[in-house]
Design a protein around this motif. Structure first.
Motif, PDB file in Angstrom:
ATOM      1  N   GLU A 152       3.172   4.651   4.852  1.00  0.00           N
ATOM      2  CA  GLU A 152       2.133   3.874   4.186  1.00  0.00           C
ATOM      3  C   GLU A 152       2.728   2.585   3.660  1.00  0.00           C
ATOM      4  O   GLU A 152       3.954   2.422   3.594  1.00  0.00           O
ATOM      5  CB  GLU A 152       1.516   4.678   3.035  1.00  0.00           C
ATOM      6  CG  GLU A 152       2.521   5.102   1.974  1.00  0.00           C
ATOM      7  CD  GLU A 152       1.902   5.989   0.899  1.00  0.00           C
ATOM      8  OE1 GLU A 152       0.703   6.301   1.019  1.00  0.00           O
ATOM      9  OE2 GLU A 152       2.607   6.338  -0.049  1.00  0.00           O
ATOM     10  N   HIS A 156       1.944  -0.739   0.603  1.00  0.00           N
ATOM     11  CA  HIS A 156       1.203  -1.180  -0.576  1.00  0.00           C
ATOM     12  C   HIS A 156       1.445  -2.669  -0.799  1.00  0.00           C
ATOM     13  O   HIS A 156       2.568  -3.151  -0.610  1.00  0.00           O
ATOM     14  CB  HIS A 156       1.638  -0.383  -1.804  1.00  0.00           C
ATOM     15  CG  HIS A 156       1.394   1.093  -1.689  1.00  0.00           C
ATOM     16  ND1 HIS A 156       0.172   1.664  -1.933  1.00  0.00           N
ATOM     17  CD2 HIS A 156       2.221   2.105  -1.330  1.00  0.00           C
ATOM     18  CE1 HIS A 156       0.252   2.967  -1.739  1.00  0.00           C
ATOM     19  NE2 HIS A 156       1.483   3.256  -1.370  1.00  0.00           N
ATOM     20  N   LYS A 161      -8.436 -15.292   1.436  1.00  0.00           N
ATOM     21  CA  LYS A 161      -8.299 -13.875   1.779  1.00  0.00           C
ATOM     22  C   LYS A 161      -7.676 -13.118   0.615  1.00  0.00           C
ATOM     23  O   LYS A 161      -6.699 -13.549   0.010  1.00  0.00           O
ATOM     24  CB  LYS A 161      -7.417 -13.687   3.013  1.00  0.00           C
ATOM     25  CG  LYS A 161      -7.792 -14.558   4.210  1.00  0.00           C
ATOM     26  CD  LYS A 161      -9.135 -14.180   4.775  1.00  0.00           C
ATOM     27  CE  LYS A 161      -9.410 -15.015   6.029  1.00  0.00           C
ATOM     28  NZ  LYS A 161     -10.753 -14.735   6.584  1.00  0.00           N
ATOM     29  N   GLU A 204      -6.662  -8.923  -0.359  1.00  0.00           N
ATOM     30  CA  GLU A 204      -6.616  -7.562   0.165  1.00  0.00           C
ATOM     31  C   GLU A 204      -6.279  -6.576  -0.939  1.00  0.00           C
ATOM     32  O   GLU A 204      -5.639  -6.925  -1.934  1.00  0.00           O
ATOM     33  CB  GLU A 204      -5.590  -7.448   1.292  1.00  0.00           C
ATOM     34  CG  GLU A 204      -6.040  -8.125   2.584  1.00  0.00           C
ATOM     35  CD  GLU A 204      -7.323  -7.541   3.149  1.00  0.00           C
ATOM     36  OE1 GLU A 204      -7.512  -6.316   3.057  1.00  0.00           O
ATOM     37  OE2 GLU A 204      -8.143  -8.317   3.677  1.00  0.00           O
ATOM     38  N   GLY A 205      -6.729  -5.319  -0.726  1.00  0.00           N
ATOM     39  CA  GLY A 205      -6.514  -4.283  -1.718  1.00  0.00           C
ATOM     40  C   GLY A 205      -5.074  -3.819  -1.780  1.00  0.00           C
ATOM     41  O   GLY A 205      -4.206  -4.273  -1.030  1.00  0.00           O
ATOM     42  N   TYR A 206      -4.855  -2.878  -2.664  1.00  0.00           N
ATOM     43  CA  TYR A 206      -3.492  -2.422  -2.942  1.00  0.00           C
ATOM     44  C   TYR A 206      -2.915  -1.592  -1.805  1.00  0.00           C
ATOM     45  O   TYR A 206      -1.736  -1.669  -1.518  1.00  0.00           O
ATOM     46  CB  TYR A 206      -3.503  -1.611  -4.238  1.00  0.00           C
ATOM     47  CG  TYR A 206      -2.135  -1.187  -4.694  1.00  0.00           C
ATOM     48  CD1 TYR A 206      -1.753   0.153  -4.700  1.00  0.00           C
ATOM     49  CD2 TYR A 206      -1.205  -2.127  -5.112  1.00  0.00           C
ATOM     50  CE1 TYR A 206      -0.498   0.537  -5.115  1.00  0.00           C
ATOM     51  CE2 TYR A 206       0.056  -1.754  -5.525  1.00  0.00           C
ATOM     52  CZ  TYR A 206       0.407  -0.420  -5.529  1.00  0.00           C
ATOM     53  OH  TYR A 206       1.662  -0.055  -5.926  1.00  0.00           O
ATOM     54  N   PRO A 239      -3.936  -1.158   1.973  1.00  0.00           N
ATOM     55  CA  PRO A 239      -4.798  -1.393   3.133  1.00  0.00           C
ATOM     56  C   PRO A 239      -4.610  -0.319   4.190  1.00  0.00           C
ATOM     57  O   PRO A 239      -3.532   0.279   4.309  1.00  0.00           O
ATOM     58  CB  PRO A 239      -4.322  -2.764   3.648  1.00  0.00           C
ATOM     59  CG  PRO A 239      -2.912  -2.875   3.179  1.00  0.00           C
ATOM     60  CD  PRO A 239      -2.866  -2.172   1.856  1.00  0.00           C
ATOM     61  N   PRO A 240      -5.637  -0.039   4.976  1.00  0.00           N
ATOM     62  CA  PRO A 240      -5.495   0.925   6.070  1.00  0.00           C
ATOM     63  C   PRO A 240      -4.464   0.433   7.086  1.00  0.00           C
ATOM     64  O   PRO A 240      -4.143  -0.754   7.135  1.00  0.00           O
ATOM     65  CB  PRO A 240      -6.900   0.973   6.689  1.00  0.00           C
ATOM     66  CG  PRO A 240      -7.809   0.427   5.633  1.00  0.00           C
ATOM     67  CD  PRO A 240      -7.008  -0.561   4.862  1.00  0.00           C
ATOM     68  N   THR A 291      -4.323  -3.382   9.414  1.00  0.00           N
ATOM     69  CA  THR A 291      -5.407  -4.249   8.954  1.00  0.00           C
ATOM     70  C   THR A 291      -5.085  -5.681   9.370  1.00  0.00           C
ATOM     71  O   THR A 291      -4.053  -6.227   8.976  1.00  0.00           O
ATOM     72  CB  THR A 291      -5.565  -4.167   7.428  1.00  0.00           C
ATOM     73  OG1 THR A 291      -5.922  -2.824   7.069  1.00  0.00           O
ATOM     74  CG2 THR A 291      -6.635  -5.122   6.940  1.00  0.00           C
ATOM     75  N   LEU A 339      -1.453  -6.234   8.008  1.00  0.00           N
ATOM     76  CA  LEU A 339      -1.049  -5.539   6.788  1.00  0.00           C
ATOM     77  C   LEU A 339      -0.899  -4.053   7.110  1.00  0.00           C
ATOM     78  O   LEU A 339      -1.710  -3.478   7.839  1.00  0.00           O
ATOM     79  CB  LEU A 339      -2.096  -5.737   5.694  1.00  0.00           C
ATOM     80  CG  LEU A 339      -2.508  -7.186   5.409  1.00  0.00           C
ATOM     81  CD1 LEU A 339      -3.593  -7.213   4.332  1.00  0.00           C
ATOM     82  CD2 LEU A 339      -1.319  -8.031   4.991  1.00  0.00           C
ATOM     83  N   ASN A 340       0.146  -3.447   6.578  1.00  0.00           N
ATOM     84  CA  ASN A 340       0.433  -2.037   6.860  1.00  0.00           C
ATOM     85  C   ASN A 340       0.506  -1.805   8.373  1.00  0.00           C
ATOM     86  O   ASN A 340      -0.122  -0.901   8.929  1.00  0.00           O
ATOM     87  CB  ASN A 340      -0.624  -1.133   6.230  1.00  0.00           C
ATOM     88  CG  ASN A 340      -0.243   0.338   6.276  1.00  0.00           C
ATOM     89  OD1 ASN A 340       0.886   0.704   6.585  1.00  0.00           O
ATOM     90  ND2 ASN A 340      -1.204   1.198   5.966  1.00  0.00           N
TER      91      ASN A 340
END
Length: 252
Positions: free
Chosen positions: A126, A128, A137, A139-141, A143-144, A147, A159-160
């Protein structure tokens, strides 16, 4: 004299070859594996991997207080990487990336994040991100996986980013950037091997077991008795004969 020097050189080469051969054996021995680095750039500008570690010789850890790219395009603080058998993790803080250094225009040319981290263990991982900003833009803490954000023909960002490698291991990159097809940056990368499948033990054949021994059945028939006894006890006495008066016919 020259012969003695040749012998010394040959022996020295053998001494150097021994640890190299052992290192190759350790790396190729298989088993759980982990590797990580905080930062790497490839393409028109090359640097890193920064704070790179590998678990080939056992658990390893590296840290750096701050890094500044030679071309001034990137600055980051507190870069960490750590790896052990079957696991890895990496992180950095206060990232500032100037994409215009790679030929970008003024719009959406700076990328920022206060924290980026990735981790991987047993073939799963994972990533973060905190306070990730790129133009408008956000993005959350967490991301799937994979992304994507992109400006067509200019910059693509994952991302991730998660990649399954040919050997079955997994690589997780918190932030992967590609600029105009000629520059790439991987930030906070962790790689770990998958656990080897556990073989199901095959039961060994067993010989048929003999039936348990049983004692012969006991007879419930009564034991033979004496002539004067019945199976239930002694016979009762016969009654005394009683004379009966009568007349027999006389024949002659």
């Amino acid at each position: 004299m020259s012969g003695r020097k040749s012998v010394q050189v040959a022996m020295g080469a053998m001494v150097l070859a021994i640890p190299l051969a052992l290192a190759g054996t350790a790396n190729a021995s298989g088993g759980p594996h982990g590797a990580a680095f905080a930062l790497q750039a490839r393409g028109a500008v090359n640097y890193g991997p920064i704070s790179a570690v590998d678990s080939a010789s056992g658990p390893a850890k590296k840290s750096m207080q701050e890094y500044r790219a030679p071309d001034g395009s990137l600055v980051a603080g507190v870069l960490n990487a750590e790896a052990g058998p079957g696991w890895a993790k990496s992180s950095l803080a206060d990232l500032r990336l100037k994409l215009q250094a790679y030929g970008g225009g003024s719009g959406n040319s700076e990328l920022e994040a206060s924290v980026l981290s990735s981790s991987c263990s047993g073939g799963s991982g994972e990533a973060h991100l905190a306070d990730f900003k790129w133009g408008d833009k956000r993005e959350g803490y967490a991301p799937p996986p994979n992304t994507g954000i992109s400006i067509p023909g200019y910059v693509s960002v994952l991302l991730n980013k998660q990649t399954r490698n040919a050997d079955g291991s997994l690589t997780v990159v918190a932030l992967s950037v590609k600029v105009d097809g000629h520059q790439s940056l991987d930030i906070a990368s962790s790689t770990c091997s998958c656990p080897e499948p556990t073989a199901t033990p095959t039961p060994s054949p067993t010989s048929p077991s003999s039936p348990p021994a049983t004692s012969p059945p006991t007879s419930s028939a009564p034991s033979p008795s004496s002539p004067n006894e019945s199976p239930a006890g002694p016979l009762p006495e016969a009654p005394t004969p009683v004379p009966v008066a009568g007349h027999l016919p006389v024949t002659g």
